[in-house]
Design a protein around this motif. Structure first.
Motif, PDB file in Angstrom:
ATOM      1  N   GLY A 343      12.815   7.978 -22.773  1.00  0.00           N
ATOM      2  CA  GLY A 343      11.880   9.015 -22.347  1.00  0.00           C
ATOM      3  C   GLY A 343      10.454   8.694 -22.743  1.00  0.00           C
ATOM      4  N   ALA A 344      10.277   8.100 -23.937  1.00  0.00           N
ATOM      5  CA  ALA A 344       8.938   7.767 -24.421  1.00  0.00           C
ATOM      6  C   ALA A 344       8.290   6.680 -23.565  1.00  0.00           C
ATOM      7  CB  ALA A 344       9.012   7.320 -25.882  1.00  0.00           C
ATOM      8  N   VAL A 345       9.069   5.663 -23.215  1.00  0.00           N
ATOM      9  CA  VAL A 345       8.544   4.586 -22.356  1.00  0.00           C
ATOM     10  C   VAL A 345       8.149   5.157 -20.995  1.00  0.00           C
ATOM     11  CG1 VAL A 345       9.139   2.460 -21.127  1.00  0.00           C
ATOM     12  CG2 VAL A 345       9.829   2.760 -23.521  1.00  0.00           C
ATOM     13  N   ALA A 346       9.018   6.000 -20.432  1.00  0.00           N
ATOM     14  CA  ALA A 346       8.722   6.619 -19.136  1.00  0.00           C
ATOM     15  C   ALA A 346       7.472   7.489 -19.222  1.00  0.00           C
ATOM     16  CB  ALA A 346       9.916   7.454 -18.675  1.00  0.00           C
ATOM     17  N   LEU A 347       7.329   8.208 -20.337  1.00  0.00           N
ATOM     18  CA  LEU A 347       6.162   9.083 -20.526  1.00  0.00           C
ATOM     19  C   LEU A 347       4.876   8.273 -20.570  1.00  0.00           C
ATOM     20  CD1 LEU A 347       5.114  11.957 -21.057  1.00  0.00           C
ATOM     21  CD2 LEU A 347       5.424  11.523 -23.506  1.00  0.00           C
ATOM     22  N   ILE A 348       4.897   7.153 -21.278  1.00  0.00           N
ATOM     23  CA  ILE A 348       3.720   6.276 -21.350  1.00  0.00           C
ATOM     24  C   ILE A 348       3.331   5.787 -19.953  1.00  0.00           C
ATOM     25  CG2 ILE A 348       2.910   4.011 -22.144  1.00  0.00           C
ATOM     26  CD1 ILE A 348       4.585   4.505 -24.698  1.00  0.00           C
ATOM     27  N   ILE A 349       4.322   5.424 -19.158  1.00  0.00           N
ATOM     28  CA  ILE A 349       4.063   4.923 -17.801  1.00  0.00           C
ATOM     29  C   ILE A 349       3.410   5.994 -16.937  1.00  0.00           C
ATOM     30  CG2 ILE A 349       5.144   4.123 -15.662  1.00  0.00           C
ATOM     31  CD1 ILE A 349       7.259   2.729 -17.428  1.00  0.00           C
ATOM     32  N   VAL A 350       3.973   7.214 -16.947  1.00  0.00           N
ATOM     33  CA  VAL A 350       3.444   8.266 -16.056  1.00  0.00           C
ATOM     34  C   VAL A 350       2.096   8.790 -16.526  1.00  0.00           C
ATOM     35  CG1 VAL A 350       5.733   8.968 -15.290  1.00  0.00           C
ATOM     36  CG2 VAL A 350       4.687  10.163 -17.215  1.00  0.00           C
ATOM     37  N   GLU A 351       1.838   8.759 -17.831  1.00  0.00           N
ATOM     38  CA  GLU A 351       0.575   9.287 -18.338  1.00  0.00           C
ATOM     39  C   GLU A 351      -0.568   8.276 -18.237  1.00  0.00           C
ATOM     40  OE1 GLU A 351      -0.047  12.373 -19.136  1.00  0.00           O
ATOM     41  OE2 GLU A 351       2.037  13.020 -18.901  1.00  0.00           O
ATOM     42  N   PHE A 352      -0.250   6.983 -18.398  1.00  0.00           N
ATOM     43  CA  PHE A 352      -1.308   5.972 -18.429  1.00  0.00           C
ATOM     44  C   PHE A 352      -1.412   5.130 -17.152  1.00  0.00           C
ATOM     45  CE2 PHE A 352      -0.508   6.839 -22.919  1.00  0.00           C
ATOM     46  CZ  PHE A 352      -1.797   6.990 -23.402  1.00  0.00           C
ATOM     47  N   PHE A 353      -0.351   5.108 -16.357  1.00  0.00           N
ATOM     48  CA  PHE A 353      -0.369   4.252 -15.163  1.00  0.00           C
ATOM     49  C   PHE A 353       0.028   4.999 -13.877  1.00  0.00           C
ATOM     50  CE2 PHE A 353       0.790   1.674 -18.889  1.00  0.00           C
ATOM     51  CZ  PHE A 353      -0.304   0.815 -18.935  1.00  0.00           C
ATOM     52  N   PRO A 354      -0.385   6.244 -13.704  1.00  0.00           N
ATOM     53  CA  PRO A 354       0.016   6.971 -12.489  1.00  0.00           C
ATOM     54  C   PRO A 354      -0.583   6.381 -11.215  1.00  0.00           C
ATOM     55  CG  PRO A 354      -1.628   8.218 -13.698  1.00  0.00           C
ATOM     56  CD  PRO A 354      -1.227   7.079 -14.579  1.00  0.00           C
ATOM     57  N   ARG A 355      -1.797   5.840 -11.310  1.00  0.00           N
ATOM     58  CA  ARG A 355      -2.437   5.270 -10.117  1.00  0.00           C
ATOM     59  C   ARG A 355      -1.701   4.013  -9.651  1.00  0.00           C
ATOM     60  NH1 ARG A 355      -7.193   7.618  -8.800  1.00  0.00           N
ATOM     61  NH2 ARG A 355      -8.041   9.049 -10.365  1.00  0.00           N
ATOM     62  N   GLN A 356      -1.220   3.237 -10.607  1.00  0.00           N
ATOM     63  CA  GLN A 356      -0.441   2.053 -10.244  1.00  0.00           C
ATOM     64  C   GLN A 356       0.881   2.449  -9.599  1.00  0.00           C
ATOM     65  OE1 GLN A 356      -2.099   2.512 -12.988  1.00  0.00           O
ATOM     66  NE2 GLN A 356      -3.415   0.722 -13.324  1.00  0.00           N
ATOM     67  N   LEU A 357       1.492   3.513 -10.098  1.00  0.00           N
ATOM     68  CA  LEU A 357       2.753   3.988  -9.528  1.00  0.00           C
ATOM     69  C   LEU A 357       2.562   4.470  -8.099  1.00  0.00           C
ATOM     70  CD1 LEU A 357       4.358   5.999 -12.492  1.00  0.00           C
ATOM     71  CD2 LEU A 357       5.215   3.888 -11.480  1.00  0.00           C
ATOM     72  N   ILE A 358       1.553   5.292  -7.901  1.00  0.00           N
ATOM     73  CA  ILE A 358       1.330   5.831  -6.559  1.00  0.00           C
ATOM     74  C   ILE A 358       0.853   4.736  -5.623  1.00  0.00           C
ATOM     75  CG2 ILE A 358      -1.097   6.529  -6.792  1.00  0.00           C
ATOM     76  CD1 ILE A 358       1.772   8.500  -5.123  1.00  0.00           C
ATOM     77  N   GLY A 359       0.283   3.663  -6.190  1.00  0.00           N
ATOM     78  CA  GLY A 359      -0.134   2.533  -5.367  1.00  0.00           C
ATOM     79  C   GLY A 359       1.038   1.852  -4.688  1.00  0.00           C
ATOM     80  N   LEU A 360       2.216   1.903  -5.313  1.00  0.00           N
ATOM     81  CA  LEU A 360       3.422   1.338  -4.699  1.00  0.00           C
ATOM     82  C   LEU A 360       3.805   2.092  -3.433  1.00  0.00           C
ATOM     83  CD1 LEU A 360       5.631   0.849  -7.890  1.00  0.00           C
ATOM     84  CD2 LEU A 360       4.472  -0.943  -6.587  1.00  0.00           C
ATOM     85  N   PHE A 361       3.364   3.354  -3.359  1.00  0.00           N
ATOM     86  CA  PHE A 361       3.762   4.218  -2.246  1.00  0.00           C
ATOM     87  C   PHE A 361       2.612   4.460  -1.272  1.00  0.00           C
ATOM     88  CE2 PHE A 361       6.688   5.026  -5.684  1.00  0.00           C
ATOM     89  CZ  PHE A 361       7.912   5.111  -5.052  1.00  0.00           C
ATOM     90  N   GLY A 362       1.855   3.409  -0.997  1.00  0.00           N
ATOM     91  CA  GLY A 362       0.878   3.454   0.093  1.00  0.00           C
ATOM     92  C   GLY A 362      -0.368   4.256  -0.146  1.00  0.00           C
ATOM     93  N   ALA A 363      -0.821   4.387  -1.400  1.00  0.00           N
ATOM     94  CA  ALA A 363      -2.016   5.190  -1.679  1.00  0.00           C
ATOM     95  C   ALA A 363      -3.258   4.647  -0.980  1.00  0.00           C
ATOM     96  CB  ALA A 363      -2.254   5.260  -3.190  1.00  0.00           C
ATOM     97  N   SER A 364      -3.312   3.325  -0.785  1.00  0.00           N
ATOM     98  CA  SER A 364      -4.504   2.721  -0.169  1.00  0.00           C
ATOM     99  C   SER A 364      -4.680   3.138   1.285  1.00  0.00           C
ATOM    100  CB  SER A 364      -4.416   1.191  -0.257  1.00  0.00           C
ATOM    101  OG  SER A 364      -3.265   0.719   0.421  1.00  0.00           O
ATOM    102  N   ASN A 365      -3.590   3.616   1.900  1.00  0.00           N
ATOM    103  CA  ASN A 365      -3.655   4.033   3.307  1.00  0.00           C
ATOM    104  C   ASN A 365      -3.940   5.529   3.463  1.00  0.00           C
ATOM    105  OD1 ASN A 365      -2.878   1.409   4.091  1.00  0.00           O
ATOM    106  ND2 ASN A 365      -0.707   1.923   3.871  1.00  0.00           N
ATOM    107  N   GLU A 366      -4.059   6.229   2.330  1.00  0.00           N
ATOM    108  CA  GLU A 366      -4.160   7.686   2.366  1.00  0.00           C
ATOM    109  C   GLU A 366      -5.525   8.177   1.889  1.00  0.00           C
ATOM    110  OE1 GLU A 366      -1.830   9.496   3.683  1.00  0.00           O
ATOM    111  OE2 GLU A 366      -0.292   7.953   3.865  1.00  0.00           O
TER     112      GLU A 366
END
Length: 477
Positions: A343-366
């Motif tokens: 849970g801690a690793v997942a929390l670090i990812i969502v809190e510090f790298f949300p833009r990278q995560l959403i980038g996987l899902f086509g954020a550059s096209n939106e």
């Protein structure tokens, strides 16, 4: 005295045992989660689909979970019953129960497919599909082809635990993984090269499911402990009454998620329409699309959490039977610590790298609204990931102690009472933000219950060990 064949479970190092049993389980669950997530990633990065396709994928996802609920009820129930029969030397009941399970898979798959095809519009509407015309058209196309694969999906997922009960966990993992690999290979070909859009994503998924079902059929003709015959394939009512109830816990765990997702997606559509930005037609699908992405990330994390805890079930159950209460307590402690770390690793990812995560899902096209809402959603909706993983590990641990009913009731409390209740209540006060608050609040409330369960479990294990020590203590004159 006959030596116990699995005696190593009470002597082998705990860490080594957890790796041996949990890793295959984790891989199988994560691979199953990747089916829908891969579709969504490739859909999102196709500029002609984008957030409309993402939202459509979110709409259809709970309907695949409903099919999975039926599959695990049949498969997990049959798996448990077959194991009991083989342990008791009742091979006749074992092969007949497998034959019954196969027939139930085929019939339930066809019936659910028919229901989905006949009532598709009403079903898609119930899960937020009519947020706007673009989303509905994508959802309708995707749902149609996914529905055609429902019988194969139910069959493959139900037979998988039966294969494990026959002593072939690696083949079960390969069958699931092979289907996911086919899906990953075909998705970009169908979506980007052939330009098949939502149909391409769905067809790639279905072909993967067909492969898993095909491998499962092959295995059924080469089983080791069970030999199927014509006699196996009859409707044995007494056997069904025995193995179906054993799968109810798994069914309730999945179907409660469907209920929760239906509530969340409807509230997302309702309160998104009241938002200053998302009430506009061209942006109306964004909250639903983003929420689906966030839930998919959560699904991967929770698959690891569930796989870890489920992998410990045979270890814990064996040691409970051997009255190794101190060892069971040690396993529980280690499980909770690893769950918290996940849970801690997942929390670090969502809190510090949300833009990278959403980038996987086509954020550059939106639009910027897509990215901004996604960042907010990741950081708020999943801010209690540590509690979520500990909660899940705790409740699955109850099953290994033989407390399946208690585990099911608490899971229902989390998903239905808290999950649905707060998803309805908080948006009425805080609007769309309230929906984002509902998930962490539900996890906090559930964690309060988890603390009580953890403390009681430790006390029960200590009491069992104390009683054992007193019984084995030498009697003094």
């Amino acid at each position: 005295m006959e030596e116990k064949s699995n005696a190593f479970l009470e002597t082998e190092k705990i860490g080594k045992l957890m790796q041996r049993y949990a890793i295959p389980c984790i891989i199988s669950l994560v691979v199953a989660a990747l089916y829908n997530i891969c579709d969504q990633i490739f859909i999102a990065n196709a500029d002609y689909l984008g957030s409309y396709g993402n939202a459509a994928n979110t709409v259809v996802f709970p309907l695949t979970v409903a099919a999975l609920a039926i599959a695990v009820m049949i498969g997990d129930g049959c798996c448990a019953f077959v194991s009991l029969c083989l342990g008791a030397g009742k091979k006749d009941e074992a092969h007949k129960s497998v034959g019954n399970a196969i027939l139930l898979c085929i019939i339930s798959g066809i019936v659910l497919m028919a229901i989905y095809l006949i009532f598709s519009e009403a079903i898609l509407t119930a899960f937020g599909g009519k947020v706007n015309d673009g989303t509905y058209e994508c959802a309708k196309e995707y749902f149609f082809y996914i529905t055609l694969g429902v019988p194969f999906y139910i069959f493959g997922q139900a037979i998988n635990p039966i294969i494990r009960s026959d002593g072939s966990p690696k083949f079960a993992m390969v069958a699931t993984t092979s289907g996911a690999v086919v899906n990953i290979i075909l998705d970009p070909i169908f979506i980007y090269v052939f330009k098949w859009g939502m149909m391409g994503a769905a067809v790639a998924t279905v072909l993967g499911q067909v492969l898993t079902a095909g491998l499962s059929i092959w295995y059924l003709t080469h089983m080791k402990a069970i030999k199927l015959s014509r006699e196996s394939f009859g409707f044995w009512g007494k056997l069904m009454k025995k193995f179906i109830p054993l799968g109810i816990t798994s069914f309730l765990a999945q179907i409660s998620l469907v209920i929760s997702m239906a509530a969340v997606q409807n509230m997302c559509t309702k309160y998104g329409a009241m938002d200053e930005i998302f009430s506009q037609e061209q942006y109306a699908q964004i909250p639903l699309a983003v929420l689906g992405i966030v839930m998919k990330f959560f699904q991967i994390v929770i698959s690891i959490s569930v796989g870890l805890a489920a992998g410990c079930i045979p270890i814990v159950s064996f040691n409970i039977g051997a009255k190794k209460y101190k060892r069971v307590k040690s396993i529980f402690t280690r499980l909770l610590l690893i769950e918290a770390a996940i849970g801690a690793v997942a929390l670090i990812i969502v809190e510090f790298f949300p833009r990278q995560l959403i980038g996987l899902f086509g954020a550059s096209n939106e639009s910027a609204y897509y990215t901004d809402f996604a960042v907010k959603c990741f950081r708020t909706y999943l801010c209690m990931m540590i509690l979520a993983t500990v909660n899940k590990g705790t409740f699955i641990f109850l099953q290994s102690l033989g407390k399946a009913v208690a585990s099911s009731l608490i899971s229902l409390l989390r998903e239905v009472v808290f999950g649905v209740g707060f998803a309805i209540l908080l948006p009425a006060i805080f609007g769309l933000d309230g929906l984002l608050y509902s998930f962490p609040v539900a996890d906090i409330m559930t964690f309060i219950i988890a603390i009580v369960v953890i403390v009681r479990t430790y006390r029960q294990l200590d009491a069992g060990q104390k009683q054992l020590n007193e019984a084995s203590a030498p009697v003094t004159a």
